[in-house]
Structures are given as C-alpha cells and as structure tokens.
Motif scaffolding. Structure first.
Motif, mmCIF file in Angstrom:
data_model
loop_
_atom_site.group_PDB
_atom_site.id
_atom_site.type_symbol
_atom_site.label_atom_id
_atom_site.label_comp_id
_atom_site.label_asym_id
_atom_site.label_seq_id
_atom_site.Cartn_x
_atom_site.Cartn_y
_atom_site.Cartn_z
ATOM 1 N N LYS A 64 91.066 -3.669 33.816
ATOM 2 C CA LYS A 64 90.199 -3.182 32.866
ATOM 3 C C LYS A 64 88.949 -2.442 33.436
ATOM 4 N N ASN A 65 88.757 -2.391 34.841
ATOM 5 C CA ASN A 65 87.715 -1.731 35.672
ATOM 6 C C ASN A 65 88.301 -0.618 36.048
ATOM 7 N N SER A 66 89.667 -0.247 36.144
ATOM 8 C CA SER A 66 90.221 0.818 36.919
ATOM 9 C C SER A 66 90.204 1.923 36.086
ATOM 10 N N THR A 67 90.434 3.034 36.830
ATOM 11 C CA THR A 67 90.767 4.381 36.529
ATOM 12 C C THR A 67 92.148 4.402 36.083
ATOM 13 N N ILE A 68 92.448 5.438 35.505
ATOM 14 C CA ILE A 68 94.136 5.727 35.068
ATOM 15 C C ILE A 68 94.906 5.932 36.417
ATOM 16 N N TYR A 69 94.036 6.469 37.607
ATOM 17 C CA TYR A 69 94.799 6.622 38.722
ATOM 18 C C TYR A 69 94.916 5.437 39.447
ATOM 19 N N GLY A 70 94.043 4.454 39.615
ATOM 20 C CA GLY A 70 94.065 3.114 40.073
ATOM 21 C C GLY A 70 95.252 2.486 39.389
ATOM 22 N N ILE A 71 95.358 2.454 37.936
ATOM 23 C CA ILE A 71 96.358 1.763 37.241
ATOM 24 C C ILE A 71 97.732 2.364 37.567
ATOM 25 N N LYS A 72 97.954 3.703 37.712
ATOM 26 C CA LYS A 72 99.106 4.362 38.168
ATOM 27 C C LYS A 72 99.775 3.824 39.436
ATOM 28 N N TRP A 73 98.732 3.788 40.519
ATOM 29 C CA TRP A 73 99.388 3.506 41.670
ATOM 30 C C TRP A 73 99.838 1.996 41.655
ATOM 31 N N LYS A 74 98.910 0.946 41.029
ATOM 32 C CA LYS A 74 99.674 -0.218 41.120
ATOM 33 C C LYS A 74 100.619 -0.471 40.119
#
Length: 254
Positions: A64-74
């Motif tokens: 919920k605090n991440s950018t779309i880039y952080g979510i993508k890598w996870k």
C-alpha cells in the motif's frame, strides 16, 4: 524506528536473477523511504535467505506504500522466481526508538537527514516520502527527490572530505543559484504543489565572517530581512523567507 525481518525462501533464492531482482526491489523501498537501509546484508536460513530492515512504521514495507515499480519487482520475484516473502516485526530499534510522523504539517523543509529529506518545520520530525503524493513527472514515484538527494549527499561528502573540490562543493551547498540548489528548489515547488503545504529549501551556511555579520545576512533572492529573532547557531534554522521559500542556518564556523 521499527526492525522488520524478511525471510525469503524458494528454489531460485541465491541465483543471479534473484539478487538482481531483489536489489531493484529494495532500492524501490528505499526510494520511497519505506525502509531506510541503503545497504542490506543477507543471512542464510533453511531454503532461503534472511535480512533485517529499519522501517518508520511497522508496515512501512507493505504494498500500500509502494510505487508500481516496487510492486512490479516483488511480484516478479514471487511469480517468476517462485519465492515466498515472510515479513516479521521484531520491535523497536533501541538506538532510534519510536519514530514520530507528524499528521499536522505547518510547513515542510527539504534537507538531507538520517532517513527522509522531508522535515515538518515546526516539530522538525521527518516525514517518509510515501506519506506524500508522488512528485516525479511520471506521477508514479519520487525520483526527482531521490536524484536531488543523491546529488546532495555526494556534494556534501566532497565538501566534508576537503582538498579536492571543497570550495566548489561549498558553493553548491550554500548558494541559492547553484545547480544543486536549483534542483532542490524545483523539488520544493513540486512538493508544495502536490501537498498544498508551504515547502522551503534549506541552504547550508559555513561562512567564516563572524556572528554579527552572519546575522546581518539578507535573503539572497529578495534581499529582505529573514533572521529569526533570538536564533543561535545551535538552532536547526535561523533564517526563513516566506516569500522565497528559503531557510538557512547560522554558521558554526565562527
């Protein structure tokens, strides 16, 4: 500051692709200040690796605090590499203690500090980037602030080490019209735009011209008085121009 342990398990843990993806993922978390570790050290566990993070809040690391880039890598690590994440809250760090993130924000200051470059001006408490709307032109991250912060830390390190480029570095840090300051002032304008909160750029000051002359300084942009009465060099800031959105300190080089 909260300590969070992350255990990552799976067959691909330890592979070259795993380390590449996790590096990008952790860099994204650091870029939003969901974690404040600039470096991370892995420890082996059964079928995987473990590492510790320092987080402003218990759940700072969450999507919920991440950018779309952080979510993508996870999701790539979980989906393509078939790895499992297990975050565990370990408690408060004894050195930092509890992090206070102010909800009331009278004005903001942009300055490099220990874990976030955004400071609430009245309380001087730091605000993680993920607590404000995105500022980068893509509307998805804080790269403009990240780029300025990286530049500032490198210039500040050059000044601190001395000899090589010291005068140039000091000019970059304390002159309002330097390339570094212009970059930071642009960030302040964007922060103010997305938050609707007055945002000031912090100008470094290390001039050897005596306290009396230092206190007589005027705002370098408009030329008006900006000294805060009663200020000393121990204060976080001693000068403040509301029109030009600049803040500065009294020089400790007396």
């Amino acid at each position: 500051m909260h300590i969070v342990k992350l255990n990552i398990t799976g067959k691909e843990v330890g592979s070259e692709e795993f380390f590449e993806c996790t590096n990008y993922y952790f860099q994204s978390l650091y870029g939003t200040k969901q974690i404040i570790n600039e470096e991370w050290q892995y420890e082996p566990i059964d079928n995987g690796l473990s590492l510790n993070f320092f987080c402003p809040e218990k759940d700072s690391y969450s999507e919920k605090n991440s950018t779309i880039y952080g979510i993508k890598w996870k999701k790539r690590i979980e989906g393509e590499l078939k790895c499992k994440f297990d975050f565990r809250h370990m408690g408060l760090d004894p050195e930092f203690g509890k992090t206070i993130i102010p909800k009331k924000r009278e004005f903001l200051i942009l300055k490099t500090t220990r874990f976030s470059p955004i400071i609430e001006g009245s309380s001087l408490n730091q605000i993680p980037l993920y607590k404000i709307p995105y500022t980068h032109h893509d509307g998805e991250c804080y790269n403009d602030i990240n780029f300025w912060e990286n530049n500032y830390e490198r210039v500040e390190g050059l000044w601190f080490n001395g000899i090589v480029g010291e005068r140039w570095a000091q000019n970059q840090l304390q002159n309002h019209d330097s390339d570094l300051s212009k970059q930071g002032i642009d960030c302040c304008k964007k922060i103010e735009e997305v938050t609707q909160i007055p945002t000031y750029y912090f100008l470094f000051n290390y001039r050897a011209w005596g306290q009396k002359k230092d206190k007589e300084r005027k705002c370098p942009i408009c030329g008006n008085d900006w000294l805060i009465d009663g200020s000393t060099f121990n204060d976080f800031y001693a000068f403040k121009c509301d029109d030009c959105r600049l803040i500065s300190e009294l020089s400790s080089n007396r």
